[in-house]
Write an enzyme that holds these catalytic residues in place. Structure first.
Site, PDB file in Angstrom:
ATOM      1  N   SER A  44       6.112 -44.097 -14.152  1.00 22.79           N
ATOM      2  CA  SER A  44       5.040 -43.140 -13.905  1.00 22.79           C
ATOM      3  C   SER A  44       4.836 -43.106 -12.398  1.00 22.79           C
ATOM      4  CB  SER A  44       3.774 -43.583 -14.630  1.00 22.79           C
ATOM      5  OG  SER A  44       2.766 -42.644 -14.393  1.00 22.79           O
ATOM      6  N   MET A  86      -4.820  -6.946   9.787  1.00 21.79           N
ATOM      7  CA  MET A  86      -4.176  -6.029  10.725  1.00 21.79           C
ATOM      8  C   MET A  86      -5.052  -4.791  10.931  1.00 21.79           C
ATOM      9  SD  MET A  86      -0.188  -6.468   9.806  1.00 21.79           S
ATOM     10  CE  MET A  86      -0.445  -5.974   8.116  1.00 21.79           C
ATOM     11  N   ARG A 135      -2.513   3.340   9.036  1.00 20.30           N
ATOM     12  CA  ARG A 135      -2.872   2.042   8.450  1.00 20.30           C
ATOM     13  C   ARG A 135      -1.649   1.149   8.315  1.00 20.30           C
ATOM     14  NH1 ARG A 135      -7.860   3.236   4.954  1.00 20.30           N
ATOM     15  NH2 ARG A 135      -7.795   5.490   4.860  1.00 20.30           N
ATOM     16  N   GLY A 161      -7.679  -7.323   5.937  1.00 20.28           N
ATOM     17  CA  GLY A 161      -8.462  -7.408   7.162  1.00 20.28           C
ATOM     18  C   GLY A 161      -7.738  -8.022   8.335  1.00 20.28           C
ATOM     19  N   TYR A 195       6.604 -35.613 -18.355  1.00 20.32           N
ATOM     20  CA  TYR A 195       5.188 -35.240 -18.497  1.00 20.32           C
ATOM     21  C   TYR A 195       4.462 -35.379 -17.169  1.00 20.32           C
ATOM     22  CZ  TYR A 195       4.077 -40.236 -18.481  1.00 20.32           C
ATOM     23  OH  TYR A 195       3.950 -41.549 -18.114  1.00 20.32           O
ATOM     24  N   ARG A 200      -6.761 -46.849 -16.702  1.00 20.80           N
ATOM     25  CA  ARG A 200      -7.022 -47.903 -15.716  1.00 20.80           C
ATOM     26  C   ARG A 200      -7.896 -48.963 -16.350  1.00 20.80           C
ATOM     27  NH1 ARG A 200      -7.636 -42.910 -12.119  1.00 20.80           N
ATOM     28  NH2 ARG A 200      -8.951 -42.487 -13.914  1.00 20.80           N
ATOM     29  N   ASN A 218      -0.582 -40.734  -5.664  1.00 22.57           N
ATOM     30  CA  ASN A 218      -1.646 -40.979  -4.682  1.00 22.57           C
ATOM     31  C   ASN A 218      -1.199 -42.042  -3.691  1.00 22.57           C
ATOM     32  OD1 ASN A 218      -3.122 -39.279  -6.263  1.00 22.57           O
ATOM     33  ND2 ASN A 218      -4.566 -40.816  -7.003  1.00 22.57           N
ATOM     34  N   ASP A 219      -0.846 -43.213  -4.213  1.00 25.62           N
ATOM     35  CA  ASP A 219      -0.430 -44.284  -3.320  1.00 25.62           C
ATOM     36  C   ASP A 219       0.912 -43.956  -2.669  1.00 25.62           C
ATOM     37  OD1 ASP A 219      -2.694 -45.613  -3.809  1.00 25.62           O
ATOM     38  OD2 ASP A 219      -1.801 -47.397  -4.672  1.00 25.62           O
ATOM     39  N   GLU A 228       5.117 -46.171  -6.911  1.00 25.99           N
ATOM     40  CA  GLU A 228       4.057 -45.747  -5.996  1.00 25.99           C
ATOM     41  C   GLU A 228       4.240 -46.348  -4.610  1.00 25.99           C
ATOM     42  OE1 GLU A 228       0.244 -47.193  -7.429  1.00 25.99           O
ATOM     43  OE2 GLU A 228       1.199 -48.899  -8.401  1.00 25.99           O
ATOM     44  N   CYS A 253       1.264 -39.715 -12.708  1.00 17.67           N
ATOM     45  CA  CYS A 253      -0.134 -39.916 -13.055  1.00 17.67           C
ATOM     46  C   CYS A 253      -1.023 -39.895 -11.831  1.00 17.67           C
ATOM     47  CB  CYS A 253      -0.323 -41.225 -13.822  1.00 17.67           C
ATOM     48  SG  CYS A 253       0.088 -42.691 -12.873  1.00 17.67           S
ATOM     49  N   HIS A 267     -12.353 -42.183  -3.711  1.00 18.08           N
ATOM     50  CA  HIS A 267     -12.870 -42.724  -4.962  1.00 18.08           C
ATOM     51  C   HIS A 267     -13.843 -41.748  -5.611  1.00 18.08           C
ATOM     52  CE1 HIS A 267     -15.803 -45.068  -7.347  1.00 18.08           C
ATOM     53  NE2 HIS A 267     -14.710 -45.661  -7.787  1.00 18.08           N
ATOM     54  N   GLY A 318       3.015 -42.818  -9.231  1.00 18.49           N
ATOM     55  CA  GLY A 318       1.643 -42.872  -8.732  1.00 18.49           C
ATOM     56  C   GLY A 318       1.636 -42.173  -7.388  1.00 18.49           C
ATOM     57  N   LYS A 376       0.825  -1.193   0.000  1.00 16.96           N
ATOM     58  CA  LYS A 376       0.000   0.000   0.000  1.00 16.96           C
ATOM     59  C   LYS A 376       0.869   1.257   0.000  1.00 16.96           C
ATOM     60  CE  LYS A 376      -3.289   0.218   3.190  1.00 16.96           C
ATOM     61  NZ  LYS A 376      -4.700   0.385   2.794  1.00 16.96           N
ATOM     62  N   ARG A 408      -2.401 -49.290 -17.690  1.00 15.18           N
ATOM     63  CA  ARG A 408      -1.982 -49.982 -16.467  1.00 15.18           C
ATOM     64  C   ARG A 408      -2.687 -51.325 -16.384  1.00 15.18           C
ATOM     65  NH1 ARG A 408      -3.323 -47.305 -10.749  1.00 15.18           N
ATOM     66  NH2 ARG A 408      -5.413 -47.978 -11.287  1.00 15.18           N
ATOM     67  N   ARG A 425      -4.417  -0.477  -6.700  1.00 17.92           N
ATOM     68  CA  ARG A 425      -3.780  -1.796  -6.650  1.00 17.92           C
ATOM     69  C   ARG A 425      -4.297  -2.615  -7.827  1.00 17.92           C
ATOM     70  NH1 ARG A 425      -7.101  -3.906  -1.316  1.00 17.92           N
ATOM     71  NH2 ARG A 425      -9.136  -3.373  -2.153  1.00 17.92           N
TER      72      ARG A 425
END
Lengths: 892, 892
Positions: B781, B108, B97, B106, B868, B579, B785-786, B762, B848, B473, B783, B27, B635, B357
């Site tokens: 690749s 401070m 300010r 908001g 990739y 899959r 998630n796992d 994975e 993936c 899922h 994995g 500011k 896969r 701003r």
């Protein structure tokens, strides 16, 4: 690579020695060594292991020049013995045996009586005046040649061996029962029939030329190095494939040429007890294999026990030769400085030694021999310690099945906790307790066990589960208790409803007697006799030496004062893991625990916890007292809360009634707490974060107990351990909670105790973030059970469906729940140690997974620089031994 | 650290500029910049962020010399304005300010009208002839001073603010409704009552000395940097705590002194559409907060849309000033080269700018502005690409709730898949399908979903689950389908039996209409209006620039030809994860799959698989065709077999009947396949090891399809991916299986296709053993998630019970299933890449997991050198944008 391919031995002079094990194989090196010692070894030569490599390099053919060298060596044999290979009048016969650097018993091939053909057989018959003997030898040779060299050996037990079939037919035709009842003429016929079998079943003829026989046999031995059995054996025993095998070609001697012949096996000390006395068995007029195969019962060579008729001993029958053998025994033991297993043959009144090697022995014998040899000045203490394997220590501490007892095995599972036990089948923990309390011996049989079964396991003499692996609940608890246990026994099918189990077609009911062997994993019908093993003065002495050498401390995983006392007796130097959850399952607490879980508010939970607190304090007081002066690592609550709730409808109702809650509430809570993968759910420090009041109560109980016992003069060293950390901020937060409670307790009590705060490293991320986590930890304890599960993505409770197959098929070298996986899990442990110590040099490092009592894993812990391992009480001596051997192996 | 603590701005000349963001705050820097641009900014000065650090270093006190510098700067203000601070006749009032380098809206504190006291108020009243205005300002100042400086601000919404209470009472006493109805006398009374409140409730008096007021207010702003709200905000937004805040002290201007006064907010372009036109709102005779608080409805500054009365616009009412403002607008945008959000105040006919701003804008506006500014030559393409956040790309592709629509929120869960949907509640997938087929709009409500629900999810317009996390899922499948989805909505309690759900006391039945917002996670009653977002010419143009810059390829995770077509339209450059298991759930295959699972022998399994094979081949043909010329990674079967068996008794019976098997057999198989932790059980390549026939069938189907499509002129690039490898030998073994089948297929078909064999990484151990695994892989690749589940020891299906709390309490920065955990999981990915590439430089690397479409994670993948990322179709454009920004951020 040396150029020399063939090493000769004979006439008290050999070209090799015992130190040439890698070049000449173990058996070959010892033949050379014995020859040099002036012992009567039939002359021969060894084709080196390097030649085996060459053989494969040039495409499974003899390298150029090999046959010339063999011919030269064979000529020396002929000169030494005054016989000639292939000579019709006075033929030299040889044996051809494999022999690698490491013993691979029964894996590779042997050919005996080589050199016999139609001509030499005739000559031999004339020479020995014993046609029966010669043609028996000849037909055996042809059969071996067919099997080993020409590939006629059946590949499975179910296929018939054509030579055996012909032999059986011959016996039937002649109306005799035993092989030895066949006369020379019959055997001569068999020789022809055997040769015809080779012609019919292979594209080959049985070769009459002895050199053709020899070259073929040597090649066959080389090829046997790579047969599937041998490959599997090497994979299982970690023997590198590139070593190759040597081949020993040695003059035949015969123990079966008449009553002035004999053959036998002898040990320089008693292999069962370790007693220093000559022990052996022999047969007059017999071949080596007769002693082993057990067709005739051998006699002892001397009066080595009760009930032996002195007249039957070699000592009485051939006193001169016995005395000579006894002399060799002393010479060999003095030379090898270890108990020897000797094979000897007496041919026509002359004694020959065919083999010597370090003798296999029972665990008690191993200990006694090692200790007594130190007393005799034969070996030093370090050598003695290296002579007893950790597995033998394990054997020593558990009752074993009598090896001689008859048994009917009806199933085989995983050998989860060693020792044997006989008892009556029960299918529930309550039943096990009820009958165990009446001193009945019961075997608890369950699909699997859970913490709710612990009381029953305690009262059972053995435990059998049809599911689970080596670190399943049943396995861990049983080992902790020292109870024999077989788990993951998929052959057993259990039906609780009808109170029966089925195994290999046998239907067993509650109350039937069974025996289980937790050392082999076998389940047997009825009672099988056991022998009690156990400690001894030798054992105690050996263990003091063990403790002199090791650097690694050994602690124990116990949850009760009683077990702590036992563990201390086994040499535990502290508690590495005291699980607090088992304490909550006791009848007087589980209800309060359930009240806590069902409470709707923090206040409600605190009220329930307040009921448990004094009992927890009492637990810890007992443990601190038992471990006076030693560190006690207490893990805060770890399992998911749903483990404390009942699962059966009737039990749910009972809990609801007892707590005055609506059954719907209990059921809803149970459902709400259900998890798809509880291993990866709301447990460990996550509970401590979500419900700080649980950990606060536990920390308070621990430190109040510590202060109280310290006031009574007990030296307390509490270590508070926070489980399942995956993020440094979790530990930072909970450390603050522990410190806050500690300050409050010490202020209230106007006293304080020194204590440490640490964490389990059991999640891969914790190992990866060790540099950060170490900032908030005084110590790490590697929980290698869970770390293995997560690093491998492998649930120990579920892996039974494929993990054994993985090991059988050599996809994994070992079950990673039994032996620490050094490549993966070990890499994380190492990484965490290095980065943790870099961040905090005084960080204390230990391991409390089941691997803490497994010798290879203990050695890994030593090399990785951990401060201690911790294991179940009965494994403490094993770990001590492994830790000492790790040091000695390192300095070697 | 510079020595200068106070920077003056005023009279078209400032001591700082826009580049001093870190020193003067955002500011402050803009106030200096605007001053230098010659814009009418009320004069003032900025106390630097360094002073904030000093303030804390010396123990929350002013460093020596600061007050002198402030007095010097204030004197300049007095000279510029011709007023004096504290002067009774012509007082100067100031605002105080906060302003940090990064916006913390908001968080401070601010104090306005500082400089008023009993004397100056009297003077002001005389000067302005407006007692009401002056005492209203004075009482507001006292309240702010009490709240901010003296700590009287209530800490929760439920506590009353004492000043508000007094104000309400005053209104009651006077019988008026609005604050603005209170007259000068009443406000004067309130001033006295406010001062009394301070005396009563704090140990302080309201200070009359303006310098005492100013010093206290500046200190309060410094302290507000460390208030808990600000700390949390910084932690959540990754703003370092050491930066500190600056303080801006600026002359007050008033838009509420009469009808020649006004205040407003304006944007240099339309923030909703991005159209290049001046857009703003204002109020005559009002304060800035009146515009924001919405008590009075503001007027537009010009005729910017239909239905606007030109007479109400600033353009008509104050044409000179409007023209002046429009000039400033052009000047500011040309200067800042971005759309600006300006605050202005008109005091007694004079225009002041209080702030400028970069303006917030909708996603479509962001795209349009960025592209048009390139066309206008204002910015370059790189800047344009950096101007649109990946999250805005996400917004663009999903329908959104109309921001102006009324709504009744009854629950809030995790925003799993963006977009809004309205439909009727159904509780089963079958029902969803049945009604969806009739083109009814239904919302599928489940406790959680499983693969058996996929057909119903497909026909639902939105999905709500009471359990599960962002990668559950339901979440994964919904994102893949582009279906709006809210998961883990614990406030919702579902009772399938009665067909009801309860949320915040509302009981909803099947068929009731609800709206869910997958972008916020909110569930609302009835229908809430939505607006359709979507692509545009600007968007398409922007994305071509994006593709010019990025290095990382972007593939997609799809399982069907239809989805492949959609993904290609979104710019996918291949399939990173196809899959195969979803294919088995289709009605025509699930029975054969179950027959396979229930078969007692390999032969039985092969027979069942043979029924599925032609259908699988058809699946792959369609996918190869859709992806003509692009790589397709398939896969092999991954989930545990029990997922394919029914769980309800009725379904079990139906399966038994359909297959002509005994129901006991089906039940027993289901029980035998049950696992405690299926995530860590018999799945992935373990299935392929145990039942090689399954993988053989799949590989055959893939390669037959590839050969067949190639013959039809399609360019096929199959990549066969083996999941859940934890040990190099697994991959070695299965690679051999794939190659064997490939050889057979190519021989049969007299044709061959190029294909690759690779693996998912994975499991932590796979990453750790990358150097070995790479030897058997053409590609990896990740994995994630796992890999996240196992590295963290965290089940994504169960983590909902504590993970949100972890993020709220800053124990974790983010949900690791949403944003890749770079410290732990990322460390493993990096390790595996480095060691894999070292072992095999041409190894292809991709990801993936769901993280492949998350911008921060995509940037990590770019930095780590992956080839990739792969994500669900609707996230492809997001990933493309993130990949391009990663490059641009790197080169900056």
């Amino acid at each position: 690579m040396t150029d020399k391919r063939v090493y000769y031995f004979g006439n008290n002079k050999a070209e090799g020695s015992a130190s040439d094990k890698y070049l000449l194989g173990g058996k070959g090196a010892n033949l050379h060594e014995m020859t040099n010692l002036g012992l009567p070894v039939p002359p021969g030569f060894t084709v080196t292991t390097n030649v085996c490599k060459e053989y494969y390099e040039v495409g499974e053919r003899f390298p150029a020049g090999l046959e010339d060298e063999m011919r030269g060596a064979l000529q020396k044999m002929e000169e030494t013995l005054g016989r000639k290979f292939g000579d019709a009048a006075n033929p030299l016969l040889v044996s051809v045996r494999s022999g690698a650097a490491f013993s691979m018993p029964g894996m590779m091939d042997t050919v005996l009586n080589l050199g016999l053909n139609d001509e030499t057989a005739k000559g031999m018959a004339k020479l020995t005046n014993n046609e029966r003997f010669v043609y028996d030898s000849y037909r055996r040779f042809i059969a071996m040649f067919g099997d080993v060299v020409l590939g006629m050996k059946p590949t499975s037990k179910h296929e018939p061996d054509p030579f055996e079939v012909a032999l059986s037919k011959k016996k039937r035709d002649r109306g005799v029962e035993l092989d030895s009842d066949l006369d020379g003429a019959a055997l001569k016929e068999l020789v022809d029939e055997y040769k015809a079998l080779i012609r019919e079943l292979t594209p080959h003829q049985f070769p009459q030329d002895p050199w053709q026989q020899l070259n073929a046999a040597v090649g066959a031995v080389f090829r046997s190095w790579n047969n599937p059995r041998a490959q599997t054996y090497r994979a299982l025993n970690g023997i590198p494939s590139h070593l190759g095998t040597a081949v020993n070609v040695q003059a035949m001697v015969f123990g079966n040429m008449g009553n002035d012949c004999a053959t036998g096996v002898a040990f320089t000390r008693d292999p069962s007890t370790g007693e220093k006395r000559f022990f052996g068995e022999y047969l007059i007029n017999a071949q080596g294999e007769d002693v082993v195969a057990g067709i005739r019962t051998p006699q002892t060579i001397n009066v080595s026990g009760p009930g032996i008729d002195p007249e039957t001993t070699l000592e009485r029958k051939m006193p001169e030769l016995y005395r000579e053998l006894d002399g060799f025994r002393r010479k060999l033991e003095a030379h090898y400085k270890d108990m020897q297993d000797m094979e000897f043959t007496i041919q026509e009144g002359r004694l020959w030694l065919l083999q010597t090697r370090n003798g296999k022995r029972t665990a008690p014998a191993a200990v006694r021999i090692a200790v007594e040899m130190v007393h005799e000045g034969m070996i030093d203490k370090k050598t003695a310690v290296m002579r007893v394997s950790p597995a033998q220590i394990d054997q020593l501490l558990h009752p074993m099945l009598d090896p001689k007892a008859q048994r009917t095995v009806v199933a085989k599972g995983l050998p989860a906790s060693p020792g044997a036990a006989t008892g009556r089948i029960v299918f529930s923990a309550d039943e096990a307790e009820a009958r165990g309390r009446k001193n009945e011996r019961v075997i608890l049989v369950r699909v699997e066990t859970s913490p709710e079964d612990v009381h029953g396991m305690h009262y059972a003499v053995g435990i059998l589960t049809s599911r689970g692996g080596m670190t399943s609940h049943a396995a861990v608890v049983a080992r902790g208790m020292g109870r024999p246990c077989v788990v993951g026994c998929g052959e057993v099918s259990i039906d609780y409803a009808s109170g029966t189990m089925t195994a290999r077609g046998h239907k067993l009911r509650e109350n039937d007697l069974v025996t289980l062997d937790g050392t082999t994993g076998e389940i047997m019908l009825g009672e099988v006799a056991t022998v009690q093993a156990g400690g001894s003065a030798s054992f105690d002495e050996l263990m003091t030496w063990v403790d002199e050498f090791r650097r690694l401390k050994v602690r124990t995983n116990v949850d009760t004062p009683e077990d702590a006392v036992i563990a201390r007796r086994f040499g535990a130097e502290g508690i590495g893991l005291c699980r607090t959850e088992h304490m909550f399952f006791q009848a007087d607490r589980i209800l309060a625990m359930r009240e806590m879980i069902l409470a709707d508010s923090e206040t409600g939970r605190r009220t329930a916890l307040a009921k448990i607190a004094p009992m927890q304090r009492g637990d810890f007081e007992g443990i601190f007292k038992a471990m006076d002066g030693l560190p006690v690592t207490i893990r805060l609550l770890d399992p998911p809360l749903h483990e404390f709730l009942p699962h059966e409808e009737a039990d749910i109702r009972a809990v609801a009634d007892a707590l005055g809650r609506d059954i719907q509430v209990v059921r809803a809570k149970k459902d709400a707490l259900h998890e798809f993968n509880p291993m990866l759910g709301l447990r460990g420090c996550r509970l401590g974060i979500v419900h700080a009041e649980i950990y606060e109560m536990q920390v308070r109980a621990i430190l109040e107990a510590a202060v109280h016992m310290q006031k009574q003069g007990v030296r307390v060293i509490p270590e508070i351990m926070i489980p399942l950390i995956s993020e440094p901020r979790e530990l930072q937060r909970l450390r603050a909670v522990v410190e806050k409670v500690a300050k409050a307790v010490f202020d209230e009590q106007s006293a304080s105790v020194e204590f440490r705060i640490g964490t389990m490293i059991e999640i891969p991320r914790a190992a990866l973030l060790s540099a950060e986590i170490a900032k908030h930890a005084d110590f790490y304890s590697f929980g290698t059970n869970d770390l293995t599960q997560m690093t491998f993505g492998l649930s120990r409770d579920d892996a039974g469906s494929f993990l054994p197959g993985y090991v059988e098929q050599s996809l994994l070298d070992e079950d990673p729940f039994q032996v620490l996986d050094q490549d993966g899990v070990g890499a994380l442990v190492k990484f965490a140690c290095e980065h943790g110590r870099k961040a905090k040099p005084q960080l204390k490092l230990g391991i409390c997974g089941e691997h803490g009592g497994e010798p290879k894993s203990v050695e890994f812990c030593h090399r990785t620089g951990l401060d201690y391992v911790s294991c179940s009480p009965f494994r403490v001596p094993i770990a001590r031994m492994a830790a000492a051997q790790a040091v000695l192996r390192e300095t070697k």
